[in-house]
Design an enzyme around this catalytic site. Sequence first.
Site, PDB file in Angstrom:
ATOM      1  N   ASP A 170      97.265 -73.081 -63.749  1.00  0.00           N
ATOM      2  CA  ASP A 170      97.479 -74.269 -62.862  1.00  0.00           C
ATOM      3  C   ASP A 170      96.162 -74.728 -62.056  1.00  0.00           C
ATOM      4  OD1 ASP A 170     100.228 -73.929 -63.583  1.00  0.00           O
ATOM      5  OD2 ASP A 170     100.645 -72.751 -61.750  1.00  0.00           O
TER       6      ASP A 170
ATOM      7  N   ASP B   9      97.919 -80.333 -59.618  1.00  0.00           N
ATOM      8  CA  ASP B   9      98.876 -80.080 -60.702  1.00  0.00           C
ATOM      9  C   ASP B   9     100.018 -79.552 -60.163  1.00  0.00           C
ATOM     10  OD1 ASP B   9      99.146 -79.260 -63.648  1.00  0.00           O
ATOM     11  OD2 ASP B   9      99.596 -77.503 -62.754  1.00  0.00           O
TER      12      ASP B   9
ATOM     13  N   CYS C 205      89.540 -75.701 -71.251  1.00  0.00           N
ATOM     14  CA  CYS C 205      88.611 -74.788 -70.297  1.00  0.00           C
ATOM     15  C   CYS C 205      87.813 -75.796 -69.356  1.00  0.00           C
ATOM     16  CB  CYS C 205      87.619 -74.112 -71.073  1.00  0.00           C
ATOM     17  SG  CYS C 205      86.378 -72.821 -70.069  1.00  0.00           S
TER      18      CYS C 205
ATOM     19  N   CYS D 288      83.721 -75.079 -69.916  1.00  0.00           N
ATOM     20  CA  CYS D 288      83.099 -75.190 -71.432  1.00  0.00           C
ATOM     21  C   CYS D 288      83.528 -76.305 -71.977  1.00  0.00           C
ATOM     22  CB  CYS D 288      82.454 -74.028 -71.946  1.00  0.00           C
ATOM     23  SG  CYS D 288      84.259 -73.386 -72.812  1.00  0.00           S
TER      24      CYS D 288
ATOM     25  N   CYS E  59      83.509 -69.283 -73.647  1.00  0.00           N
ATOM     26  CA  CYS E  59      82.577 -68.828 -72.652  1.00  0.00           C
ATOM     27  C   CYS E  59      83.074 -67.555 -71.810  1.00  0.00           C
ATOM     28  CB  CYS E  59      82.425 -69.968 -71.657  1.00  0.00           C
ATOM     29  SG  CYS E  59      84.018 -70.528 -70.662  1.00  0.00           S
TER      30      CYS E  59
ATOM     31  N   CYS F 164      88.712 -67.932 -71.810  1.00  0.00           N
ATOM     32  CA  CYS F 164      88.389 -68.832 -72.583  1.00  0.00           C
ATOM     33  C   CYS F 164      87.487 -67.865 -73.701  1.00  0.00           C
ATOM     34  CB  CYS F 164      87.289 -69.660 -72.052  1.00  0.00           C
ATOM     35  SG  CYS F 164      86.496 -71.024 -73.077  1.00  0.00           S
TER      36      CYS F 164
ATOM     37  N   GLU G  82      98.680 -86.104 -62.276  1.00  0.00           N
ATOM     38  CA  GLU G  82      99.339 -86.288 -63.594  1.00  0.00           C
ATOM     39  C   GLU G  82     100.310 -87.459 -63.446  1.00  0.00           C
ATOM     40  OE1 GLU G  82      99.834 -82.289 -65.780  1.00  0.00           O
ATOM     41  OE2 GLU G  82     100.371 -81.974 -63.940  1.00  0.00           O
TER      42      GLU G  82
END
Length: 382
Positions: A356, A178, A325, A328, A349, A346, A272
């Site tokens: 990052d 990232d 997330c 999950c 979960c 999250c 990315e």
Amino acid sequence: MPKQILKAHKVRLYPNEEQQTFFAKSFGCTRFIWNKMLNDKIEHYKKTKTELKNTPAHYKKEFEWLKDVDSLALANVQQNLRAAYSKFFKGSGFPKFKKKGHRDSYTTNNQKGTVAVTNNTVKLPKIGHIPAKFPSKVSGLIKSATVSKTTSGKYYVSLLVETIVEPLLKTHSNIGIDLGLTDFIALSDGTKVANPKFLSRLQDKLAREQKILAKRRAVAKANQRKLSDSRNYQKQKVKVAKVYEKITNIRKDFLHKLSFTLIKNHDVIAIEDLNVKGMVKNRKLAKAISDSSWSTFAAMLNYKAEWYGKTLVKIDRWYPSSKTCSGCGHLLTKAELPLQVRSWNCPSCQQKHDRDINASINILNEGLRLATIKTVGATGLA
């Protein structure tokens, strides 16, 4: 299996006065031919609405001094101009006229040993051997050589060599990356690489030198002297160029070392596919984004992965890596996760995430999914 590649070696040259004069002539002749051919093409199109098929040979009778330089250098100008026109027809910008002192260079080709290297020299057509300093061993067949002069007055030659590289050993390790500004990269294994902020480190020195340059410019104008005739201005201009050159060299060294480390230690690298051109339109972040050189870093990963038998997967720029997330799969809205929030829990979960690191894990998972689809598709076609 070993792979045949084209690799460029940038070598520092130390030409004597005679050789510097020859380089100056070569830079001038190639610049003249580019501008003359481009201008004639433009004027011809205005009159006939057709493209002019001109070549350097058309101008040698009228301008005999063009024969003093390497003919292949002029031929390469024709090829480069043709390529620039092809890019224009595909949607890129129109070819621009060249200016003296701005990216002075010329390219020649190796024909039966006209370009060669020894332990401490580089041989070039029409000029012979030039003292040189090699950062690495040049092995393979030299295809071409591009001589250039920096704004700070240094001479370099970039040797394009056809050589063989051995693939790196498989590590059975995959990584997601990232890209960021606070940290240059965050990796899916939980590690982060701090942003060196190359420009910021030398910003004060650069500002001082630029301030002095501005004063020298004002003095020259007050005395009604051309800037080209002001020795103090030209000396200070070189000092400013050296600071920029140092920033560029530090940045390239960092990016080369980091990209090779990632390629060496991992088999699949997911990253990315960012729209950097669009992002730099943000005035607040433009300088920081440009200083980070994400595009250069991605390009290095791309060709090194191809060289050494590794896989680079680019994730769609619209993939919600930060808002998803990694545990999950719960997806937050943009309002729930604004840019200033660097960690979050999250709601589904209850797993706590570093923004990052979570993004890099999602990028890795998506990259492995895409790599699997690509592999299965290729197997099916086979």
